[in-house]
Design a protein around this motif. Structure first.
Motif, PDB file in Angstrom:
ATOM      1  N   ASP A 204      50.748 -36.406 -10.853  1.00 43.38           N
ATOM      2  CA  ASP A 204      50.614 -35.935  -9.482  1.00 43.38           C
ATOM      3  C   ASP A 204      51.930 -36.161  -8.762  1.00 43.38           C
ATOM      4  N   ASN A 205      51.940 -35.931  -7.467  1.00 44.53           N
ATOM      5  CA  ASN A 205      53.152 -36.123  -6.687  1.00 44.53           C
ATOM      6  C   ASN A 205      53.113 -37.425  -5.899  1.00 44.53           C
ATOM      7  N   GLY A 206      52.344 -38.370  -6.423  1.00 42.22           N
ATOM      8  CA  GLY A 206      52.266 -39.695  -5.833  1.00 42.22           C
ATOM      9  C   GLY A 206      52.662 -40.753  -6.842  1.00 42.22           C
ATOM     10  N   ARG A 207      51.760 -41.682  -7.088  1.00 44.41           N
ATOM     11  CA  ARG A 207      52.083 -42.822  -7.937  1.00 44.41           C
ATOM     12  C   ARG A 207      52.000 -42.501  -9.418  1.00 44.41           C
ATOM     13  N   ASN A 208      51.469 -41.348  -9.761  1.00 45.26           N
ATOM     14  CA  ASN A 208      51.368 -40.951 -11.170  1.00 45.26           C
ATOM     15  C   ASN A 208      52.372 -39.853 -11.528  1.00 45.26           C
ATOM     16  N   THR A 210      55.095 -39.765 -13.127  1.00 41.74           N
ATOM     17  CA  THR A 210      55.748 -39.764 -14.444  1.00 41.74           C
ATOM     18  C   THR A 210      54.814 -40.226 -15.562  1.00 41.74           C
ATOM     19  N   ALA A 211      53.514 -40.302 -15.299  1.00 40.26           N
ATOM     20  CA  ALA A 211      52.598 -40.901 -16.276  1.00 40.26           C
ATOM     21  C   ALA A 211      52.595 -40.161 -17.609  1.00 40.26           C
ATOM     22  N   ILE A 212      52.513 -38.834 -17.585  1.00 36.49           N
ATOM     23  CA  ILE A 212      52.456 -38.062 -18.826  1.00 36.49           C
ATOM     24  C   ILE A 212      53.779 -38.149 -19.570  1.00 36.49           C
ATOM     25  N   GLU A 213      54.878 -38.007 -18.859  1.00 36.97           N
ATOM     26  CA  GLU A 213      56.185 -38.090 -19.510  1.00 36.97           C
ATOM     27  C   GLU A 213      56.414 -39.462 -20.124  1.00 36.97           C
ATOM     28  N   ARG A 214      55.984 -40.517 -19.443  1.00 32.77           N
ATOM     29  CA  ARG A 214      56.162 -41.867 -19.992  1.00 32.77           C
ATOM     30  C   ARG A 214      55.413 -42.035 -21.308  1.00 32.77           C
ATOM     31  N   GLU A 215      54.199 -41.490 -21.377  1.00 27.49           N
ATOM     32  CA  GLU A 215      53.422 -41.623 -22.609  1.00 27.49           C
ATOM     33  C   GLU A 215      54.083 -40.848 -23.753  1.00 27.49           C
ATOM     34  N   ASP A 313      58.938 -29.125 -18.584  1.00 30.71           N
ATOM     35  CA  ASP A 313      59.942 -28.469 -17.775  1.00 30.71           C
ATOM     36  C   ASP A 313      59.899 -29.045 -16.367  1.00 30.71           C
ATOM     37  N   PRO A 314      60.830 -28.666 -15.493  1.00 27.92           N
ATOM     38  CA  PRO A 314      60.864 -29.272 -14.153  1.00 27.92           C
ATOM     39  C   PRO A 314      59.598 -29.082 -13.343  1.00 27.92           C
ATOM     40  N   LEU A 315      58.947 -27.921 -13.447  1.00 30.77           N
ATOM     41  CA  LEU A 315      57.737 -27.719 -12.662  1.00 30.77           C
ATOM     42  C   LEU A 315      56.640 -28.682 -13.075  1.00 30.77           C
ATOM     43  N   SER A 316      56.378 -28.780 -14.377  1.00 32.11           N
ATOM     44  CA  SER A 316      55.302 -29.658 -14.839  1.00 32.11           C
ATOM     45  C   SER A 316      55.655 -31.129 -14.697  1.00 32.11           C
ATOM     46  N   LEU A 317      56.927 -31.487 -14.899  1.00 36.29           N
ATOM     47  CA  LEU A 317      57.310 -32.894 -14.879  1.00 36.29           C
ATOM     48  C   LEU A 317      57.673 -33.389 -13.484  1.00 36.29           C
ATOM     49  N   SER A 318      57.850 -32.452 -12.528  1.00 38.32           N
ATOM     50  CA  SER A 318      58.298 -32.866 -11.199  1.00 38.32           C
ATOM     51  C   SER A 318      57.400 -32.422 -10.054  1.00 38.32           C
ATOM     52  N   LEU A 319      56.604 -31.364 -10.233  1.00 40.19           N
ATOM     53  CA  LEU A 319      55.884 -30.813  -9.100  1.00 40.19           C
ATOM     54  C   LEU A 319      54.413 -30.535  -9.351  1.00 40.19           C
ATOM     55  N   ASN A 320      54.087 -29.884 -10.454  1.00 40.53           N
ATOM     56  CA  ASN A 320      52.709 -29.437 -10.668  1.00 40.53           C
ATOM     57  C   ASN A 320      51.755 -30.602 -10.878  1.00 40.53           C
ATOM     58  N   LEU A 321      50.481 -30.357 -10.581  1.00 44.21           N
ATOM     59  CA  LEU A 321      49.413 -31.303 -10.901  1.00 44.21           C
ATOM     60  C   LEU A 321      48.940 -30.988 -12.314  1.00 44.21           C
ATOM     61  N   GLU A 322      49.036 -31.968 -13.212  1.00 47.08           N
ATOM     62  CA  GLU A 322      48.804 -31.748 -14.634  1.00 47.08           C
ATOM     63  C   GLU A 322      47.818 -32.771 -15.185  1.00 47.08           C
ATOM     64  N   ALA A 323      47.282 -32.478 -16.377  1.00 47.36           N
ATOM     65  CA  ALA A 323      46.372 -33.411 -17.045  1.00 47.36           C
ATOM     66  C   ALA A 323      46.484 -33.234 -18.551  1.00 47.36           C
ATOM     67  N   ASN A 324      46.648 -34.340 -19.263  1.00 39.58           N
ATOM     68  CA  ASN A 324      46.696 -34.352 -20.729  1.00 39.58           C
ATOM     69  C   ASN A 324      45.751 -35.414 -21.260  1.00 39.58           C
ATOM     70  N   VAL A 325      45.236 -35.153 -22.447  1.00 39.39           N
ATOM     71  CA  VAL A 325      44.535 -36.189 -23.207  1.00 39.39           C
ATOM     72  C   VAL A 325      45.428 -36.581 -24.379  1.00 39.39           C
ATOM     73  N   PHE A 326      45.582 -37.882 -24.584  1.00 43.37           N
ATOM     74  CA  PHE A 326      46.325 -38.423 -25.711  1.00 43.37           C
ATOM     75  C   PHE A 326      45.312 -39.034 -26.660  1.00 43.37           C
ATOM     76  N   VAL A 327      45.461 -38.760 -27.939  1.00 42.77           N
ATOM     77  CA  VAL A 327      44.445 -39.140 -28.918  1.00 42.77           C
ATOM     78  C   VAL A 327      45.095 -39.839 -30.105  1.00 42.77           C
ATOM     79  N   ARG A 328      44.467 -40.917 -30.539  1.00 43.69           N
ATOM     80  CA  ARG A 328      44.830 -41.559 -31.803  1.00 43.69           C
ATOM     81  C   ARG A 328      43.705 -41.294 -32.790  1.00 43.69           C
ATOM     82  N   ASP A 329      43.946 -40.345 -33.669  1.00 43.62           N
ATOM     83  CA  ASP A 329      42.916 -39.938 -34.628  1.00 43.62           C
ATOM     84  C   ASP A 329      43.589 -39.175 -35.766  1.00 43.62           C
ATOM     85  N   PRO A 330      43.602 -39.725 -36.976  1.00 46.51           N
ATOM     86  CA  PRO A 330      44.286 -39.050 -38.092  1.00 46.51           C
ATOM     87  C   PRO A 330      43.735 -37.658 -38.380  1.00 46.51           C
TER      88      PRO A 330
END
Length: 402
Positions: A204-208, A210-215, A313-330
């Motif tokens: 989001d454009n608040g406290r989260n 860089t959350a997706i990029e950090r992961e 890209d800059p839009l997704s990493l800097s402006l847009n509201l985004e959501a990802n699921v990260f999975v650990r599963d072979p």
């Protein structure tokens, strides 16, 4: 609404299923809505008024009329052309319909291009969730022709669904300004239908912010054998690029799949600026040439996978509201690897070092300036007051609690 790896834990015990393109995605979504008993929460960037969008609308209306609480949010830029008849049919059935940042066009141009609601989320009864990059339109079906998109989504059941549902319910009511539409909690099932660990993160454009990029970057740093990133719009920052180059230089097999037949040629031009440095570091780059590539997926080693709405890209990493699921599963990791391997072998061209433009004084001088301007322009533009988004609740016939 803070959500990071430190305070939003990986959830064990999930079942996950990869859905490739609209042919796999739409039937599962329509089936889930048809089976809904209590609640449907849906959020999407694009909803087209075509055969896919009309079928979704009818499924939503049918669910609402049989007593299911239905709330949905569409983006005002991506879903700008919906007719009054299309919208009024939803609200007349009792659907709580919100539009994120609706704005009139100026001479046919959409001006609300920045800070888009780019997430694609669906949660049914707090039990099943869908997360990915697929919008609701015919252009995600191969029979739409050469401009149909290649894309992915994930169907999830298990404990992580509660995280997705809680976030989505709160996001939908964050801008209601005291409107009386209530959103009662539901009793979420405590089940562990599978073996996958899953983590839901938003940007989001608040406290989260860089959350997706950090992961992503944490997984790249931890990689030992292989990294495969398949992303439609690839133009990350210096830090992300450095992590990829470092991984390749320490012996990790790093592959990048990007658009070869882009729906936005300027995005391809930007990505190609990065090729020389990546190829020199040992990164294998493939351009997907069968049709526009719209995926936002990646895998690392044998068990880490991510699927979601976020481009790199800059839009997704800097402006847009985004959501990802990260999975650990072979199993999911193997399945996605197999699908991406097939793309590389059948429908991609590999970028060879000998085909790249030779370095010149002009390129050496201009490229860094262009790169910096491209990276920063969305952020600068997003600071303008006109780009501060609002959410509008479309007039609705209120439903009483069932």
């Amino acid at each position: 609404m803070r959500m990071t790896t430190s305070d939003r834990a990986w959830r064990p015990g999930n079942r996950v299923e990869l859905l490739e393109n609209g042919e796999a995605f739409f039937p599962r979504v329509f089936e889930a809505i048809a089976q809904a008993r209590r609640e449907v929460l849906l959020e999407t960037f694009i909803l087209f008024e075509d055969k896919v969008g009309n079928e979704l609308r009818q499924r939503i209306i049918d669910a609402s009329r049989r007593g299911v609480r239905v709330e949905m949010t569409v983006d005002g830029y991506g879903s700008y052309n919906l007719s009054e008849e299309f919208l009024s049919g939803l609200t007349a059935a009792g659907v709580a319909l919100r539009i994120f940042d609706p704005r009139r066009t100026l001479f046919g141009l959409r001006l609300n291009v920045f800070r888009r609601l780019h997430r694609k989320l669906l949660v049914v009864d707090g039990e099943r969730a869908f997360v990915g990059g697929i919008n609701y339109g015919c252009d995600h079906l191969e029979d739409a022709g050469p401009l149909s998109k290649q894309d992915y989504a994930l169907e999830v059941e298990g404990p992580v669904v509660a995280d997705i549902r809680d976030f989505l319910a709160a996001a939908m009511h964050a801008h209601d300004n005291g409107h009386s539409w209530s959103h009662p909690g539901i009793t979420l099932p405590v089940t562990t239908p599978g073996d996958a660990q899953a983590l839901f993160l938003v940007r989001d454009n608040g406290r989260n912010s860089t959350a997706i990029e950090r992961e992503y970057r944490a997984a790249i740093r931890a990689a030992r054998r292989e990294i495969v990133i398949a992303n439609a719009y690839f133009f990350p920052g210096y830090g992300f690029m450095r992590e990829l180059r470092n991984a390749a230089q320490r012996g990790v097999r790093v592959s990048l799949i990007v658009q070869g037949e882009p729906d936005m040629p300027f995005a391809q031009l930007a990505a190609r600026m990065l090729y020389p440095d990546l190829v020199a570091a040992g990164v294998a780059i493939y351009e997907y040439c069968r049709r526009p590539f719209h995926g936002k997926v990646a895998l690392v080693d044998d068990d880490w996978t991510t699927i979601g709405s976020s481009n790199l890209d800059p839009l997704s990493l800097s402006l847009n509201l985004e959501a990802n699921v990260f999975v650990r599963d072979p199993a999911l990791n193997r399945q996605l690897r197999s699908r991406l391997d097939a793309l590389r072998q059948q429908d991609c061209r590999r970028i060879e070092a000998r085909t790249l433009p030779r370095r010149s004084f002009w390129r050496t001088l201009v490229a860094p300036v262009f790169y910096h301007a491209q990276r920063r322009f969305p952020t600068w533009a997003g600071l303008l007051p006109a780009h501060t988004p609002k959410v509008v609740l479309v007039a609705t016939d209120e439903k009483q609690d069932p």
